[in-house]
Design an enzyme around this catalytic site. Sequence first.
Site, PDB file in Angstrom:
ATOM      1  N   CYS A  59       8.112  21.942  30.023  1.00  0.00           N
ATOM      2  CA  CYS A  59       9.325  21.401  29.313  1.00  0.00           C
ATOM      3  C   CYS A  59      10.352  22.808  28.838  1.00  0.00           C
ATOM      4  CB  CYS A  59       9.312  20.678  28.213  1.00  0.00           C
ATOM      5  SG  CYS A  59      11.051  20.122  27.093  1.00  0.00           S
ATOM      6  N   CYS A  63      10.186  23.700  21.203  1.00  0.00           N
ATOM      7  CA  CYS A  63       9.862  22.870  20.127  1.00  0.00           C
ATOM      8  C   CYS A  63       8.387  23.664  19.826  1.00  0.00           C
ATOM      9  CB  CYS A  63       9.648  21.569  20.131  1.00  0.00           C
ATOM     10  SG  CYS A  63      11.162  20.935  21.114  1.00  0.00           S
ATOM     11  N   CYS A  66       4.973  21.529  20.164  1.00  0.00           N
ATOM     12  CA  CYS A  66       4.654  20.947  21.241  1.00  0.00           C
ATOM     13  C   CYS A  66       4.009  21.321  22.194  1.00  0.00           C
ATOM     14  CB  CYS A  66       6.192  20.365  21.857  1.00  0.00           C
ATOM     15  SG  CYS A  66       5.792  19.149  23.193  1.00  0.00           S
ATOM     16  N   CYS A 103       6.528   2.487  25.453  1.00  0.00           N
ATOM     17  CA  CYS A 103       7.554   3.691  25.280  1.00  0.00           C
ATOM     18  C   CYS A 103       7.412   4.915  26.198  1.00  0.00           C
ATOM     19  CB  CYS A 103       7.303   4.356  23.697  1.00  0.00           C
ATOM     20  SG  CYS A 103       8.261   5.645  23.357  1.00  0.00           S
ATOM     21  N   CYS A 134      11.241   1.323  25.596  1.00  0.00           N
ATOM     22  CA  CYS A 134      11.685   2.531  24.759  1.00  0.00           C
ATOM     23  C   CYS A 134      11.514   3.851  25.744  1.00  0.00           C
ATOM     24  CB  CYS A 134      10.746   2.618  23.605  1.00  0.00           C
ATOM     25  SG  CYS A 134      11.199   4.085  22.776  1.00  0.00           S
ATOM     26  N   CYS A 194      15.517   4.846  17.611  1.00  0.00           N
ATOM     27  CA  CYS A 194      14.178   5.279  17.045  1.00  0.00           C
ATOM     28  C   CYS A 194      14.061   6.607  16.783  1.00  0.00           C
ATOM     29  CB  CYS A 194      12.798   5.034  18.057  1.00  0.00           C
ATOM     30  SG  CYS A 194      11.203   5.750  17.426  1.00  0.00           S
ATOM     31  N   ARG A 266       7.261   3.747  11.031  1.00  0.00           N
ATOM     32  CA  ARG A 266       6.038   4.057  12.244  1.00  0.00           C
ATOM     33  C   ARG A 266       5.125   5.149  11.715  1.00  0.00           C
ATOM     34  NH1 ARG A 266       5.488   2.265  17.272  1.00  0.00           N
ATOM     35  NH2 ARG A 266       7.661   1.582  17.149  1.00  0.00           N
TER      36      ARG A 266
HETATM   37  N1  SAM Z   1      11.226  15.696  25.123  1.00  0.00           N
HETATM   38  C1  SAM Z   1      11.700  14.627  24.511  1.00  0.00           C
HETATM   39  C2  SAM Z   1      12.295  14.975  23.180  1.00  0.00           C
HETATM   40  O1  SAM Z   1      11.865  15.895  22.627  1.00  0.00           O
HETATM   41  O2  SAM Z   1      13.235  14.500  22.788  1.00  0.00           O
HETATM   42  C3  SAM Z   1      10.875  13.431  24.580  1.00  0.00           C
HETATM   43  C4  SAM Z   1       9.496  13.783  24.028  1.00  0.00           C
HETATM   44  S1  SAM Z   1       8.874  14.727  22.478  1.00  0.00           S
HETATM   45  C5  SAM Z   1       7.291  14.930  22.882  1.00  0.00           C
HETATM   46  C6  SAM Z   1       9.209  13.261  21.449  1.00  0.00           C
HETATM   47  C7  SAM Z   1       8.655  13.738  20.035  1.00  0.00           C
HETATM   48  O3  SAM Z   1       7.092  13.938  19.976  1.00  0.00           O
HETATM   49  C8  SAM Z   1       9.124  14.950  19.413  1.00  0.00           C
HETATM   50  O4  SAM Z   1      10.538  14.852  18.944  1.00  0.00           O
HETATM   51  C9  SAM Z   1       8.135  15.172  18.336  1.00  0.00           C
HETATM   52  O5  SAM Z   1       8.770  14.663  17.055  1.00  0.00           O
HETATM   53  C10 SAM Z   1       6.880  14.619  18.478  1.00  0.00           C
HETATM   54  N2  SAM Z   1       5.774  15.526  18.846  1.00  0.00           N
HETATM   55  C11 SAM Z   1       5.636  16.519  20.013  1.00  0.00           C
HETATM   56  N3  SAM Z   1       4.543  17.016  19.933  1.00  0.00           N
HETATM   57  C12 SAM Z   1       4.160  16.693  18.609  1.00  0.00           C
HETATM   58  C13 SAM Z   1       2.897  17.129  17.930  1.00  0.00           C
HETATM   59  N4  SAM Z   1       2.092  18.111  18.433  1.00  0.00           N
HETATM   60  N5  SAM Z   1       2.516  16.565  16.730  1.00  0.00           N
HETATM   61  C14 SAM Z   1       3.314  15.349  16.229  1.00  0.00           C
HETATM   62  N6  SAM Z   1       4.306  14.941  16.722  1.00  0.00           N
HETATM   63  C15 SAM Z   1       4.772  15.648  17.935  1.00  0.00           C
HETATM   64  C1  DTB Z   2       7.444  10.063  18.147  1.00  0.00           C
HETATM   65  O1  DTB Z   2       7.970  10.054  17.150  1.00  0.00           O
HETATM   66  N1  DTB Z   2       6.140  10.145  18.188  1.00  0.00           N
HETATM   67  C2  DTB Z   2       5.575  10.083  19.896  1.00  0.00           C
HETATM   68  C3  DTB Z   2       6.788   9.398  20.524  1.00  0.00           C
HETATM   69  N2  DTB Z   2       7.889   9.591  19.357  1.00  0.00           N
HETATM   70  C4  DTB Z   2       7.220  10.002  21.558  1.00  0.00           C
HETATM   71  C5  DTB Z   2       4.863  11.311  20.355  1.00  0.00           C
HETATM   72  C6  DTB Z   2       3.869  11.830  19.705  1.00  0.00           C
HETATM   73  C7  DTB Z   2       3.454  12.986  20.547  1.00  0.00           C
HETATM   74  C8  DTB Z   2       2.371  13.816  19.926  1.00  0.00           C
HETATM   75  C9  DTB Z   2       1.717  14.934  20.983  1.00  0.00           C
HETATM   76  C10 DTB Z   2       1.292  14.583  22.203  1.00  0.00           C
HETATM   77  O2  DTB Z   2       0.512  13.418  22.524  1.00  0.00           O
HETATM   78  O3  DTB Z   2       1.692  15.185  23.151  1.00  0.00           O
HETATM   79 FE1  SF4 Z   3      10.170  19.363  25.225  1.00  0.00          FE
HETATM   80 FE2  SF4 Z   3       8.162  18.791  23.742  1.00  0.00          FE
HETATM   81 FE3  SF4 Z   3      10.544  19.618  22.691  1.00  0.00          FE
HETATM   82 FE4  SF4 Z   3      10.314  17.204  23.894  1.00  0.00          FE
HETATM   83  S1  SF4 Z   3       9.299  17.749  21.944  1.00  0.00           S
HETATM   84  S2  SF4 Z   3      11.825  18.680  24.176  1.00  0.00           S
HETATM   85  S3  SF4 Z   3       8.903  17.547  25.371  1.00  0.00           S
HETATM   86  S4  SF4 Z   3       9.050  20.808  23.924  1.00  0.00           S
END
Ligand code: SAM
Ligand code: DTB
Ligand code: SF4
Length: 352
Positions: A59, A63, A66, A103, A134, A194, A266
């Site tokens: 990506c 973030c 992530c 989702c 979703c 959401c 949630r």
């Molecule tokens: N890339 C898209 C975005 O960021 O909008 C969608 C997928 S992203 C993985 C969705 C959400 O997952 C993020 O906004 C974050 O709140 C959550 N998330 C990602 N990595 C995480 C982690 N290591 N622990 C907890 N929540 C996480």
């Molecule tokens: C949200 O708030 N939590 C979910 C969903 N929306 C997309 C994602 C959690 C991701 C946790 C790290 C992972 O499994 O990559």
């Molecule tokens: Fe990309 Fe992860 Fe950020 Fe979603 S949360 S925009 S997958 S870096």
Amino acid sequence: MSARTTVTTRHDWSLAEVKALFQQPFNDLLFQAQTVHRAHFDPNQVQVSTLLSIKTGACPEDCKYCPQSGHYNTGLEKQKLMEVQKVLEEAARAKAIGSTRFCMGAAWKHPSAKDMPYVLQMVKGVKALGLETCMTLGKLDQEQTAALAQAGLDYYNHNLDTSPEFYTSIITTRTYGERLQTLAYVRDAGMKICSGGILGMGESLDDRAGLLIQLANLPEHPESVPINMLVKVAGTPLADEQDVDPFDFIRMLAVARLLMPKSHVRLSAGREQMNEQMQALAFMAGANSIFYGEKLLTTGNPQADKDMQLFARLGIKPEAREEHGDEVHQAAIEQALVEQRSSELFYDAASA
Ligand code: SAM
Ligand code: DTB
Ligand code: SF4
């Protein structure tokens, strides 16, 4: 303040008010949250959604939490956009274990024009299976939002993640304002929102309160508010952050319940790191939805049968979809659990 005074839906919360809610004795806060919860929901029902990563890793966003960001080396196996048929197979599996919402998440800054037709087919196909749909695909423009709504997308997940003040320490490649704009497009297109955030990134109490204020002071509350506990992944800048005090996490759920009384709150990422007692407290505080199935997007989640056992011990029933009766849904889940013991119905993360 009595619990009853918070039952009306408000959009004008101040930082001082919300901090005062957080800073009450734990039992007072939980009692208020449970009282408000009971005014709007069956306290013994929890909605279950299953996640699938339809495009994984690489990506362009940065973030810091992530594992899918291309800016950090987490050893994650990248995957291009999944074939529509494969996504539908996973959705059928989710339905078979009793999930009501599917989702689909993509590690994109935003969907591209070439990906949109596939994404729209996924929405239509998953909906045709009788599941709520979703998606979480990053930033959307107005045209993409309209196309998703037209295809029948029920919910769009787009998290604010934290307070506007702390946000810039976590993400530099997308602004808070852009996130709010995407949420506004989603709302204008008639879809459900959401949106929530993450605890455990080094944020302060003001930041936790600030996130909830941003969500609650939107013109309409998000229908679904995911509160994630940071899943610490090696290679990400937040891998060594301090653990959140479990009671502070429960306080966050309780205050979310008080500020957004009619929303589903949630209990999201991080459940694998929580014991059953903590999850029971979370439901007591007003959390009434979870991610269900062995995988979140790239990290683990409790086994589905373990969740069903926990529900049974707590007398909790999975929430049926609006148009399906409870009994029909309950019978489907029980049947799925029987079949699961003797077949390969469950997603096998180890061999995927
Ligand atoms: N890339 C898209 C975005 O960021 O909008 C969608 C997928 S992203 C993985 C969705 C959400 O997952 C993020 O906004 C974050 O709140 C959550 N998330 C990602 N990595 C995480 C982690 N290591 N622990 C907890 N929540 C996480
Ligand atoms: C949200 O708030 N939590 C979910 C969903 N929306 C997309 C994602 C959690 C991701 C946790 C790290 C992972 O499994 O990559
Ligand atoms: Fe990309 Fe992860 Fe950020 Fe979603 S949360 S925009 S997958 S870096």
